[in-house]
Scaffold this active site. Structure first.
Site, PDB file in Angstrom:
ATOM      1  CG  HIS A 233      -1.081   0.966  -4.580  1.00 32.41           C
ATOM      2  ND1 HIS A 233      -1.036   0.861  -5.947  1.00 32.41           N
ATOM      3  CD2 HIS A 233      -1.565  -0.224  -4.131  1.00 32.41           C
ATOM      4  CE1 HIS A 233      -1.483  -0.355  -6.310  1.00 32.41           C
ATOM      5  NE2 HIS A 233      -1.795  -1.031  -5.219  1.00 32.41           N
TER       6      HIS A 233
ATOM      7  CD  GLU B 200      -2.685  -1.448  -0.079  1.00 40.08           C
ATOM      8  OE1 GLU B 200      -2.824  -0.520  -0.895  1.00 40.08           O
ATOM      9  OE2 GLU B 200      -3.102  -2.605  -0.296  1.00 40.08           O
TER      10      GLU B 200
HETATM   11 ZN    ZN Z   1      -2.541  -3.014  -4.980  1.00 48.20          ZN
END
Ligand code: ZN
Length: 672
Positions: free
Chosen positions: A465, A462
């Site tokens: 991202h 995460e």
């Molecule tokens: Zn992902």
């Protein structure tokens, strides 16, 4: 008092946003957007600067109003919150459809592209090309009669896809297993038994009641000693929403699948594509159906020997041929014996504060970033926190919220979402801000949250991202950060970052025993690293089977012959599966990824992005995982570029060649 969702001069005022603010704010924001767009289109000769830039700005404002509301609905669930968010989702979907069909806007953008295209920078050209492509895909360029049919197709698809999903959900909930003989539960984890014991009395039963949901199904298949129980669960699970199994015919998705495939095919033909697979690729990194099929078939050839070896070894270990419902049970036993590293035993070595400090150190070494906690920022819950991101020169360039632990009223899973995307238009700038949400165990017994290693990998994923959003340098929000990035490439930065949670020299940075502070002992570390490629061949072949089935289903659809769902699934399985599932298996009937939306003719994206990420990471392996020059090249060519340039070109610029599968195969312990 002013509606806090409409105040845009800083971070959202999370301490004061209530469910009652959401719908009025979204209605007002849509009205403002509509009025702005009408005024922009009333100009005589609109230009990029007088139309497209303010349109980007208006979209940014609308997103900035909605993002905090959507976030709160996910982390602070309540009846009023859910109702407001659902209402607004529908309002926004309608409004986006209205803008997507706006002919005047489409004509103006096409004229600007033709007139100014050559003089604009590459990002601006990309932005316009995306806009024009999206108008075309929204049916805005069709003659009036076709446009009406297009709208019917979209509505028909939306209805059929959500009915497909409802059938799967209903079929899952319709089946339960009542257990009175506790011996049948031998081998199952304690938390599952507790849940099952607690579920029985409200249903007026004694003993245990096991539901057929993922949190039960996976451990039953992996740990139930009773083969009979595993087989029952397997049959109930793989016949959901079909003509077979315990709920045969009650929620059957068979006809809906035919309908969905037919509607998709007609949509693609209307827009001028040969198949829905071609339409799907219009917005992806992969160029043609032949390229995707070649990619998948090549991987099947390369992974097959490893998968066959793994299966043969597993059957030797079990001492008998294995049925479909035996596979994960014996795989778990073999894993325990061989790798003897339980995720539970790892927890004390990964206290959240230590992992975060290590993650910050990785970000510092790679990109020169500093993660600075900002205790004064308004939050929705005391567990959440906010960090500013400073660059090498100490300038604040971005920020993120982290909401790490599970609690009542918070959606499960982990995700990264935009709070504010980056924007710099006509001198007005917004710094990018991300939401990182996880569901780690809450602190208990005076100790901080303790993570398993797979939790650590999730956090890195995460955060990857998040960096894609936060390190973008693109000025236009529709192509900044993760916006405008093709679906099959959007997991590149996240899967790239995951690799760092597996690096020998990173593990001491992110681990330290919660009591003694000692880093992960060498022997545990080595077992953990060795466990990574356990059964990688079998896992890859399963994903490849799903991906090939999905892609061929949409590429080969012929209205004269219908969907041929069962036939094609059989063909793909004969070509790919190393273990043939039983005849009653109706996997496709619950394949929501593909039939309920998002991943139609796009399931291959998982493997595609994995190849990109492993290959990108391999660029560091020769020169060191923190090599400054390679990191800078990755940042410059890919991470900071968002959707502003062709991703294949960006990759080639970074790597000096097109992506290769070798690094992923090596990581999986499969000879290239
Ligand atoms: Zn992902």
């Amino acid at each position: 008092m002013e509606n806090p969702l409409l105040a845009h001069d800083g971070l959202p005022d999370y301490a004061n946003i209530r469910a009652g603010h959401i719908e009025p704010a979204i209605r007002a924001a849509i009205e403002r957007h509509r009025a702005t767009l009408a005024a922009l289109l009333a100009q005589d000769a609109p230009t990029f600067a007088s139309l497209v830039e303010p349109f980007e700005e208006a979209n940014h404002t609308l997103a900035r109003t909605w993002n905090p509301a959507e976030h709160l609905a996910a982390v602070q669930d309540s009846e009023p919150m859910r109702a407001a968010a659902n209402t607004c989702r529908a309002l926004l979907a309608d409004y986006h459809a209205e803008v997507g069909q706006n002919e005047a806007l489409q004509r103006a953008c096409a004229a600007i592209r033709a007139r100014e295209g050559g003089g604009l920078g590459a990002p601006a050209r990309q932005l316009l090309d995306n806009l024009l492509r999206d108008f075309r895909l929204a049916g805005a360029a069709l003659p009036a009669a076709d446009r009406a049919r297009f709208r019917e197709l979209m509505q028909g698809l939306a209805t059929a896809q959500s009915r497909f999903e409802e059938n799967v959900l209903d079929a899952t909930q319709a089946w339960q297993r009542h257990v009175t003989d506790a011996g049948l539960l031998d081998g199952l984890p304690a938390d599952l038994r507790e849940r099952a014991a607690a579920a029985a009395p409200p249903a007026g039963l004694d003993g245990h009641l096991l539901a057929l949901d993922q949190p039960n199904y996976v451990p039953v298949m992996g740990h139930a000693r009773s083969e009979a129980l595993r087989r029952e669960f397997y049959e109930a699970w793989t016949t959901r929403a079909s003509d077979r199994g315990p709920s045969a015919g009650r929620f059957d998705n068979g006809a809906l699948m035919e309908q969905i495939l037919a509607l998709r095919h007609e949509t693609a033909r209307l827009l001028g594509y040969a198949s829905y697979a071609e339409l799907s690729l219009a917005t992806k990194m992969a160029a043609t159906p032949a390229e995707v099929l070649g990619f998948l078939e090549d991987l099947v050839r390369r992974y097959r020997p490893a998968a066959e070896r793994e299966l043969a070894e597993l059957e030797r270990f079990a001492g008998r041929p294995l049925a479909a419902w035996d596979l994960s049970y014996f795989a778990e036993r073999l894993r325990e014996q061989r790798h003897a590293v339980s995720q539970e035993a790892l927890r004390p070595y990964f206290p959240l504060p230590r992992v975060l400090a290590g993650l910050a150190e990785v970000a510092r070494r790679l990109y020169g970033l500093t993660l600075e906690p900002r205790p004064g920022v308004a939050l929705w819950h005391p567990d959440a926190r906010y960090y500013a991101i400073l660059d090498r020169a100490g300038r604040e360039i971005a920020g993120f919220y982290l909401d790490p632990c599970a609690r009542q009223g918070k959606r499960g899973g982990a995700w990264m979402g935009d709070c504010i995307n980056r924007k710099r238009i006509a001198g007005r700038e917004s710094l990018p801000v991300a939401h990182l949400v996880c569901n780690f165990p809450p602190p208990a017994g005076g100790r901080p949250s303790l993570l398993t290693h797979s939790d650590v990998v999730t956090l890195f994923h995460e955060f990857g991202h998040g960096l894609h959003l936060m390190l973008t340098r693109v000025d236009f929000p529709s192509i900044a950060g993760i916006a405008g990035v093709p679906w099959d490439a959007v997991e590149l930065p996240s899967q790239f970052m995951e690799q760092y949670a597996w690096v020998d020299e990173v593990l001491p940075l992110i681990s330290g025993h919660v009591d003694s502070g000692e880093p992960l002992p060498r022997a545990m570390l080595e077992r953990l690293l060795a466990s990574r490629s356990f059964h990688a061949g079998l896992a890859a072949m399963r994903q490849l089977e799903f991906a090939l089935f999905d892609f061929r289903l949409h590429a080969e659809y012929d209205p004269a012959r219908g969907g041929r769902v069962a036939e094609l699934l059989g063909e793909v399985r004969r070509a790919v599966a190393v273990i043939q599932p039983p005849e009653f298996n109706r996997f496709a009937h619950a394949f929501t990824h593909v039939f309920a939306g998002g991943y139609a003719a796009g399931y291959y994206s998982y493997k595609w992005a994995e190849v990109l990420a492993a290959d990108a990471f391999a660029a560091f392996e020769d020169s060191g995982v923190f090599d400054a020059a390679v990191a800078l090249r990755f940042l410059d060519s890919i991470l900071s570029q968002g959707g502003s340039r062709d991703i294949m070109e960006a990759f080639v610029e970074f790597r000096g060649r097109r992506p290769e599968v070798g690094p992923l195969l090596r990581r999986d312990g499969v000879a290239a």
